[in-house]
Design a protein around this motif. Structure first.
Motif, mmCIF file in Angstrom:
data_model
loop_
_atom_site.group_PDB
_atom_site.id
_atom_site.type_symbol
_atom_site.label_atom_id
_atom_site.label_comp_id
_atom_site.label_asym_id
_atom_site.label_seq_id
_atom_site.Cartn_x
_atom_site.Cartn_y
_atom_site.Cartn_z
ATOM 1 N N PHE A 137 5.859 -6.222 -8.231
ATOM 2 C CA PHE A 137 5.715 -4.771 -8.304
ATOM 3 C C PHE A 137 7.078 -4.093 -8.405
ATOM 4 C CE2 PHE A 137 1.499 -5.192 -5.847
ATOM 5 C CZ PHE A 137 0.822 -5.419 -7.031
ATOM 6 N N HIS A 138 8.082 -4.644 -7.718
ATOM 7 C CA HIS A 138 9.431 -4.079 -7.797
ATOM 8 C C HIS A 138 9.954 -4.184 -9.228
ATOM 9 C CE1 HIS A 138 13.860 -3.926 -6.831
ATOM 10 N NE2 HIS A 138 13.394 -2.831 -6.266
ATOM 11 N N TYR A 139 9.758 -5.329 -9.853
ATOM 12 C CA TYR A 139 10.157 -5.502 -11.251
ATOM 13 C C TYR A 139 9.420 -4.505 -12.142
ATOM 14 C CZ TYR A 139 10.955 -7.607 -15.796
ATOM 15 O OH TYR A 139 11.293 -7.798 -17.107
ATOM 16 N N TRP A 140 8.118 -4.355 -11.908
ATOM 17 C CA TRP A 140 7.334 -3.398 -12.701
ATOM 18 C C TRP A 140 7.901 -1.995 -12.568
ATOM 19 C CZ3 TRP A 140 4.751 0.958 -11.070
ATOM 20 C CH2 TRP A 140 4.010 1.624 -12.049
ATOM 21 N N LEU A 141 8.206 -1.591 -11.347
ATOM 22 C CA LEU A 141 8.717 -0.237 -11.113
ATOM 23 C C LEU A 141 10.067 -0.031 -11.806
ATOM 24 C CD1 LEU A 141 8.123 2.427 -9.626
ATOM 25 C CD2 LEU A 141 9.405 1.517 -7.692
ATOM 26 N N LEU A 142 10.923 -1.044 -11.772
ATOM 27 C CA LEU A 142 12.261 -0.897 -12.340
ATOM 28 C C LEU A 142 12.315 -1.081 -13.854
ATOM 29 C CD1 LEU A 142 14.516 -2.702 -9.720
ATOM 30 C CD2 LEU A 142 14.141 -0.264 -10.018
ATOM 31 N N TYR A 143 11.397 -1.882 -14.415
ATOM 32 C CA TYR A 143 11.528 -2.223 -15.835
ATOM 33 C C TYR A 143 10.327 -1.868 -16.701
ATOM 34 C CZ TYR A 143 15.632 -4.684 -14.316
ATOM 35 O OH TYR A 143 16.852 -4.962 -13.771
ATOM 36 N N ARG A 144 9.209 -1.525 -16.117
ATOM 37 C CA ARG A 144 8.024 -1.249 -16.919
ATOM 38 C C ARG A 144 7.464 0.159 -16.748
ATOM 39 N NH1 ARG A 144 8.951 -4.971 -20.222
ATOM 40 N NH2 ARG A 144 8.424 -7.080 -19.658
ATOM 41 N N SER A 145 7.803 0.829 -15.682
ATOM 42 C CA SER A 145 7.237 2.160 -15.431
ATOM 43 C C SER A 145 8.057 3.225 -16.145
ATOM 44 C CB SER A 145 7.191 2.445 -13.932
ATOM 45 O OG SER A 145 8.487 2.677 -13.432
ATOM 46 N N TRP A 146 7.511 4.430 -16.214
ATOM 47 C CA TRP A 146 8.208 5.565 -16.806
ATOM 48 C C TRP A 146 9.504 5.869 -16.063
ATOM 49 C CZ3 TRP A 146 3.819 9.725 -17.340
ATOM 50 C CH2 TRP A 146 2.946 9.348 -18.361
ATOM 51 N N PHE A 147 9.507 5.583 -14.790
ATOM 52 C CA PHE A 147 10.630 5.970 -13.941
ATOM 53 C C PHE A 147 11.714 4.903 -13.848
ATOM 54 C CE2 PHE A 147 6.629 7.563 -11.964
ATOM 55 C CZ PHE A 147 6.749 8.885 -12.351
ATOM 56 N N THR B 194 9.446 14.284 -6.615
ATOM 57 C CA THR B 194 9.222 12.990 -7.260
ATOM 58 C C THR B 194 10.197 11.934 -6.754
ATOM 59 O OG1 THR B 194 8.403 14.088 -9.235
ATOM 60 C CG2 THR B 194 9.122 11.829 -9.503
ATOM 61 N N THR B 195 11.465 12.255 -6.734
ATOM 62 C CA THR B 195 12.512 11.271 -6.456
ATOM 63 C C THR B 195 12.372 10.591 -5.100
ATOM 64 O OG1 THR B 195 14.002 12.472 -7.910
ATOM 65 C CG2 THR B 195 15.004 10.913 -6.383
ATOM 66 N N PRO B 196 12.163 11.305 -4.006
ATOM 67 C CA PRO B 196 12.043 10.592 -2.722
ATOM 68 C C PRO B 196 10.892 9.595 -2.704
ATOM 69 C CG PRO B 196 12.271 12.950 -2.343
ATOM 70 C CD PRO B 196 12.102 12.756 -3.806
ATOM 71 N N PHE B 197 9.798 9.934 -3.354
ATOM 72 C CA PHE B 197 8.668 9.008 -3.394
ATOM 73 C C PHE B 197 8.986 7.780 -4.240
ATOM 74 C CE2 PHE B 197 6.232 12.946 -2.330
ATOM 75 C CZ PHE B 197 5.831 12.517 -1.073
ATOM 76 N N LEU B 198 9.729 7.971 -5.322
ATOM 77 C CA LEU B 198 10.132 6.819 -6.141
ATOM 78 C C LEU B 198 11.069 5.897 -5.375
ATOM 79 C CD1 LEU B 198 10.752 8.311 -9.676
ATOM 80 C CD2 LEU B 198 8.935 6.775 -8.953
ATOM 81 N N LEU B 199 12.004 6.489 -4.656
ATOM 82 C CA LEU B 199 12.929 5.674 -3.864
ATOM 83 C C LEU B 199 12.188 4.934 -2.754
ATOM 84 C CD1 LEU B 199 15.975 8.107 -3.667
ATOM 85 C CD2 LEU B 199 15.680 6.121 -5.149
ATOM 86 N N LEU B 200 11.212 5.599 -2.143
ATOM 87 C CA LEU B 200 10.397 4.941 -1.124
ATOM 88 C C LEU B 200 9.604 3.778 -1.725
ATOM 89 C CD1 LEU B 200 9.179 4.755 1.727
ATOM 90 C CD2 LEU B 200 7.469 6.444 0.995
ATOM 91 N N ALA B 201 9.020 3.996 -2.891
ATOM 92 C CA ALA B 201 8.258 2.934 -3.553
ATOM 93 C C ALA B 201 9.162 1.751 -3.879
ATOM 94 C CB ALA B 201 7.596 3.465 -4.823
ATOM 95 N N ALA B 202 10.362 2.025 -4.394
ATOM 96 C CA ALA B 202 11.297 0.942 -4.719
ATOM 97 C C ALA B 202 11.667 0.162 -3.459
ATOM 98 C CB ALA B 202 12.542 1.506 -5.390
ATOM 99 N N PHE C 182 0.827 -1.205 0.000
ATOM 100 C CA PHE C 182 0.000 0.000 0.000
ATOM 101 C C PHE C 182 0.867 1.263 0.000
ATOM 102 C CE2 PHE C 182 -2.071 3.429 2.362
ATOM 103 C CZ PHE C 182 -3.167 3.643 1.548
ATOM 104 N N LEU C 183 1.883 1.293 0.875
ATOM 105 C CA LEU C 183 2.774 2.456 0.925
ATOM 106 C C LEU C 183 3.525 2.633 -0.394
ATOM 107 C CD1 LEU C 183 4.309 2.269 4.513
ATOM 108 C CD2 LEU C 183 2.743 3.995 3.614
ATOM 109 N N GLY C 184 3.921 1.527 -1.006
ATOM 110 C CA GLY C 184 4.617 1.604 -2.290
ATOM 111 C C GLY C 184 3.752 2.227 -3.369
ATOM 112 N N TRP C 185 2.489 1.792 -3.461
ATOM 113 C CA TRP C 185 1.599 2.359 -4.480
ATOM 114 C C TRP C 185 1.232 3.806 -4.171
ATOM 115 C CZ3 TRP C 185 1.574 0.904 -9.117
ATOM 116 C CH2 TRP C 185 1.775 -0.427 -9.448
ATOM 117 N N LEU C 186 1.089 4.129 -2.903
ATOM 118 C CA LEU C 186 0.850 5.522 -2.518
ATOM 119 C C LEU C 186 2.047 6.386 -2.925
ATOM 120 C CD1 LEU C 186 -0.918 7.621 -1.049
ATOM 121 C CD2 LEU C 186 0.272 6.980 1.067
#
Length: 126
Positions: free
Chosen positions: A46-56, A28-36, A8-12
């Motif tokens: 979800f970690h794979y999605w964030l690192l390889y499929r998202s814009w970021f 933007t950056t601190p929230f991305l690092l928190l999500a990762a 939940f915190l990651g998606w938030l």
């Protein structure tokens, strides 16, 4: 329960990071690092999605590998900061809010310029 809270915190954090792209007061950056961080401890998918499929993803992978910004990113980020704050300064008519916005912009620009950048030669060697 712990895993669910981290997801939940990651998606938030991803949602806040996406808002931070267009809102000058939201980073933007601190929230991305928190999500990762959250996804790395709770959901490999979800970690794979964030690192390889998202814009970021490319920026996060670059940061994880080099602990530095890619070449040219510092200038682009500074331009985005200046443009978004300039729009806010034009729209806001209250003097003390303008002063706060200018202080925040200055702080963000100083922080941005202090971040390390990996040059092309270093990137080729690694």
């Amino acid at each position: 329960m712990y895993r669910t809270v981290l997801i939940f915190l990651g998606w938030l954090a991803v949602a806040l990071a996406a808002l931070g792209v267009v809102l000058p007061l939201l980073p933007t950056t601190p929230f991305l690092l928190l999500a990762a961080w959250c996804f790395a401890r709770s959901s490999p998918r979800f970690h794979y999605w964030l690192l390889y499929r998202s814009w970021f993803g490319s920026y996060l992978r670059h940061w994880q590998q080099h602990r530095a910004l890619p070449p040219g990113m510092k200038i682009r980020a500074a331009l985005v900061i200046v443009v978004t704050f300039a729009v806010s300064l034009v729209l806001v008519k209250i003097v003390w809010v303008r002063i706060i916005l200018l202080m925040m912009m200055t702080f963000l620009l100083v922080m941005m310029w202090r971040m390390p950048v990996i040059d092309v030669e270093q990137q080729k060697r690694e």
